[in-house]
Design an enzyme around this catalytic site. Sequence first.
Site, PDB file in Angstrom:
ATOM      1  N   SER A 103       4.222  -6.024   2.817  1.00 35.98           N
ATOM      2  CA  SER A 103       3.459  -5.073   3.608  1.00 35.98           C
ATOM      3  C   SER A 103       1.980  -5.469   3.649  1.00 35.98           C
ATOM      4  CB  SER A 103       3.666  -3.659   3.064  1.00 35.98           C
ATOM      5  OG  SER A 103       3.166  -2.691   3.952  1.00 35.98           O
ATOM      6  N   MET A 104       1.093  -4.636   3.102  1.00 35.86           N
ATOM      7  CA  MET A 104      -0.320  -4.986   3.048  1.00 35.86           C
ATOM      8  C   MET A 104      -0.536  -6.332   2.376  1.00 35.86           C
ATOM      9  SD  MET A 104      -3.331  -2.899   1.085  1.00 35.86           S
ATOM     10  CE  MET A 104      -4.962  -3.650   0.926  1.00 35.86           C
ATOM     11  N   TRP A 134       0.859  -1.195   0.000  1.00 38.56           N
ATOM     12  CA  TRP A 134       0.000   0.000   0.000  1.00 38.56           C
ATOM     13  C   TRP A 134       0.880   1.224   0.000  1.00 38.56           C
ATOM     14  CZ3 TRP A 134      -0.535   4.155   3.365  1.00 38.56           C
ATOM     15  CH2 TRP A 134      -1.731   4.878   3.307  1.00 38.56           C
ATOM     16  N   HIS A 146      11.224   0.237   5.624  1.00 41.01           N
ATOM     17  CA  HIS A 146      10.091  -0.553   5.130  1.00 41.01           C
ATOM     18  C   HIS A 146      10.319  -1.002   3.689  1.00 41.01           C
ATOM     19  CE1 HIS A 146       6.014  -2.021   5.383  1.00 41.01           C
ATOM     20  NE2 HIS A 146       5.637  -1.302   4.333  1.00 41.01           N
TER      21      HIS A 146
END
Length: 282
Positions: free
Chosen positions: A103-104, A37, A262
């Site tokens: 991530s998402m 995302w 990230h």
Amino acid sequence: MPFFKTNSVSLSGNSEEVKIFYQDIGRGKPVVLIHGWPLNSDMWEYQFNELPKHNIRVIAYDRRGYGKSSRPWDGYDYDTFAADLDLLLKELELIDVTLVGFSMGGGEAARYVSKYNTEGRVTRVAFVSAVTPFLLQTNDNPTGIPQDQFEGMREQLEDDRAKFLADFGKKFYGVHLFSHPVSDEHMHHDLMMYFQAAGYATIKSMNAWSTTDFRGDLENVKIPTLVIHGKADETVPIDASADETVKYIPQARYIVYDDAPHGLHYTHKNKFNEDLISFINS
């Protein structure tokens, strides 16, 4: 099979037909990459460049509401995301798949393996900078992130999405970390990707990844698993995510990148590609 293909597939398993755009590159053992995302499948550019050199077929798709896929008003929940993924894998007749959720996208990977992998179509799964097992702070999840932080993100997205996402991108890549400079041009490239998503899809899916509890899903993951996370991740803090994920999948191989933010798929692309190729071919 063509060496390079971009296409879309119509998924009619839900309440309305949704077209999912995907990229299909290379020949060999299939890996399906699920984007984070608020990006799309183009985030995997530096994996598309490398993995096919190692007899790996790389498939990446744009989640509903993102990139070149349909933008329905509804369906931004993980049951629907996983159902979309299931229909895509069946449409492409993929077997012996390595599923990689970033991530998402880690949520999709967890929900798919738990709910749909009864035929063993997916044989390996990787969680990269993933939002699993449960990001929201609750009485039984004290390591999570307080609800008011997510409410603040939602308010900023609704008020000035451009400003919020520009700032988000800097945090995503840890641009303040001296050892990991990211060019302004790359940041702009990602910002362009952010705006290929519908605004409502960005907000609704943020609500999904910030509040969905995947702990029960992870308990059902019995296939070989890789967990990769950056210790310097300020977007999805490692103590609230990967450190907890491996408690539910004790057999997982856990790799921590000590100095990674990230967006390690880019900042640490060479190491990440090596680790991913090793896992796919193991």
